[in-house]
Design an enzyme around this catalytic site. Structure first.
Site, PDB file in Angstrom:
ATOM      1  N   ASN A  55      37.259  43.118  46.210  1.00 17.25           N
ATOM      2  CA  ASN A  55      38.187  43.205  45.089  1.00 17.25           C
ATOM      3  C   ASN A  55      37.846  44.496  44.356  1.00 17.25           C
ATOM      4  OD1 ASN A  55      39.782  42.908  42.863  1.00 17.25           O
ATOM      5  ND2 ASN A  55      39.154  40.805  42.404  1.00 17.25           N
ATOM      6  N   ARG A  57      41.709  42.132  48.278  1.00 12.22           N
ATOM      7  CA  ARG A  57      42.674  41.631  47.298  1.00 12.22           C
ATOM      8  C   ARG A  57      43.499  42.831  46.853  1.00 12.22           C
ATOM      9  NH1 ARG A  57      42.487  40.592  41.237  1.00 12.22           N
ATOM     10  NH2 ARG A  57      44.121  39.040  41.005  1.00 12.22           N
ATOM     11  N   HIS A  93      48.945  36.202  40.741  1.00 13.14           N
ATOM     12  CA  HIS A  93      48.070  35.040  40.999  1.00 13.14           C
ATOM     13  C   HIS A  93      48.523  34.256  42.227  1.00 13.14           C
ATOM     14  CE1 HIS A  93      46.781  34.625  36.475  1.00 13.14           C
ATOM     15  NE2 HIS A  93      45.932  35.386  37.144  1.00 13.14           N
ATOM     16  N   ARG A 115      46.337  38.676  26.236  1.00 15.83           N
ATOM     17  CA  ARG A 115      47.739  39.094  26.421  1.00 15.83           C
ATOM     18  C   ARG A 115      48.683  38.159  25.693  1.00 15.83           C
ATOM     19  NH1 ARG A 115      47.381  39.162  32.802  1.00 15.83           N
ATOM     20  NH2 ARG A 115      45.343  40.146  32.879  1.00 15.83           N
ATOM     21  N   GLU A 139      39.883  32.138  45.057  1.00 15.19           N
ATOM     22  CA  GLU A 139      40.703  33.218  45.628  1.00 15.19           C
ATOM     23  C   GLU A 139      39.985  33.933  46.770  1.00 15.19           C
ATOM     24  OE1 GLU A 139      41.656  34.422  41.438  1.00 15.19           O
ATOM     25  OE2 GLU A 139      43.423  35.262  42.402  1.00 15.19           O
TER      26      GLU A 139
END
Ligand code: AMP
Length: 388
Positions: free
Chosen positions: A7, A78, A167, A228, A370
């Site tokens: 990642n 990823r 996601h 956010r 993930e």
């Protein structure tokens, strides 16, 4: 089969070596401060690697120190944005790398860093099969009525402005595990998945496919998150622009200073729950706004999937905060949802049901992973891909 999962961020590189058949992690780590040499940000600070290639050398050295000689079968990356092209994980070659690069304008913080990670591996191990696993891919099944913004067509055709969703790797993995827990084939699963981490999104799943999701053109749309804002009236941005805010000011405010942090002064759900329980009014407001927003989405997605068969919580907050789950569930009485307080409060790393037998639909907690999903997808692509 051993797979290295990468990642790659602009200044960091997270990695895991996974044994795919065993489902286990052999080693993992994080290289930080890439490209931030010159002593880092303090005396005695260890200098970060110069670039992603040097970071990869550190990863290689760390893996070998930890595990000795080992044969990696493939590398899984990823990749945040797959645009409209990528609906599945793909075997990377030069053309695919360039295609990911062409998507840079859609994900300026993420895709360039993903490409740096891919190129670093290509340079170091030219014959290593590499697979890109896209955060957007699972949402390529969204129907047009869910992905269109009601703005002039030209914005979509000339600028790619539409809803993409993110996601996806997590939502897909959790969908499969939730279906298995309910003894359903994945094609039979209609439900709502709430991935609630520092970034948060909720997805409507019909027949095992994503038919709507709360993140849009970027990961800013939708739920209230750690820092956010999620949804707001776009006129606010026009108002601020006229008041002299620059695009960078607005971007920073919406992505880094809003959400739980903006409302309660803290982006960590644990701290916000504790503060609220201790009587902090701002923390209570933050929890109210955040749980109400999610409950509204769940209600809407119950409709989108034609009647959900399950509601699933996952990621840091979804898996661990029984208080937040309870706040959301208490707003879902109209759907007949009822949590079992004892089951909800239990701590476990296993997928489980936390609703009462009387609840109209089961409510599940399903841990996401993930990296595991990326390793499995990588192994599947390499196993079925063309001979190299
Ligand atoms: P993630 O991005 O998936 O790692 O999730 C991060 C979020 O999960 C943060 O808001 C954390 O406060 C929250 N979180 C992690 N562990 C817990 C816990 N035990 N209780 C409540 N929230 C938690």
């Amino acid at each position: 089969m051993l797979v290295l999962v990468i990642n790659s961020g602009s200044s960091s590189l997270k990695y895991q070596v996974r044994d795919v058949a065993a489902g286990s992690v052999l080693t993992e780590g994080l290289i930080e401060k890439i490209g931030m040499g010159n002593g880092g940000d303090g005396d005695g600070e260890i200098e970060g690697p110069r670039d992603h290639a040097e970071a990869l050398e550190q990863v290689d050295a760390a893996i070998h120190q930890e595990l000795g000689d080992l044969e990696l079968a493939a590398v899984g990356h990823r990749v945040v944005h797959g645009g409209e092209r990528f609906a599945e994980p793909v075997l990377i070659d030069n053309e695919i790398t360039r295609a990911i690069e062409r998507l840079n304008p859609l994900a300026p913080l993420h895709n360039p860093a993903n490409v740096l990670g891919i190129r670093a591996i290509t340079k170091k191990w030219p014959d290593m099969p590499q697979v890109a696993v896209f955060d957007t891919a699972f949402h390529r099944t969204l129907p047009e009525h869910a992905w269109r913004y009601a703005v002039p067509d030209e914005l979509y055709t000339n600028h790619g402005i539409r809803r993409y969703g993110f996601h996806g790797t997590s939502h897909e993995y959790v969908t499969r595990r939730a279906a298995a827990l309910l003894d359903l084939r994945v094609e039979e699963f209609d439900g709502v998945i709430a991935h609630l981490g520092n970034g948060a999104s909720v997805t409507a799943i019909r027949g095992g496919h994503s038919v709507d999701t709360s993140m849009g053109f970027t990961p800013l749309e939708g739920l209230v998150m750690g820092t956010r804002s999620g949804d707001l009236d776009p006129s606010i941005l026009v108002f601020l622009g006229r008041a002299g805010w620059t695009p960078e000011d607005i971007d920073t405010m919406l992505n880094r200073e809003s959400g739980l942090k903006g409302l309660a002064g803290n982006n960590d759900m644990r701290s916000v729950v504790e503060a609220s329980e201790a009587g902090d009014a701002k923390a209570a407001t933050a929890l109210g706004v955040t749980s109400y927003r999610l409950a509204k989405y769940i209600g809407g997605y119950h409709v989108a999937v034609g009647g959900a068969k399950a509601l699933v919580f996952t990621a840091g907050i979804g898996e661990n905060s029984h208080q937040f789950r309870a706040l959301v569930a208490e707003k879902l009485g109209a759907l007949g949802i009822e949590l079992d307080a004892g089951l909800n409060a239990e701590r476990s790393k296993e997928p489980r049901v936390i609703s009462t037998p009387q609840s109209a639909i089961p409510v599940l907690v399903v841990p996401t992973d993930e990296e595991r999903a990326i390793a499995e997808a990588t192994a599947a692509v390499v196993g079925s891909g063309p001979a190299r």
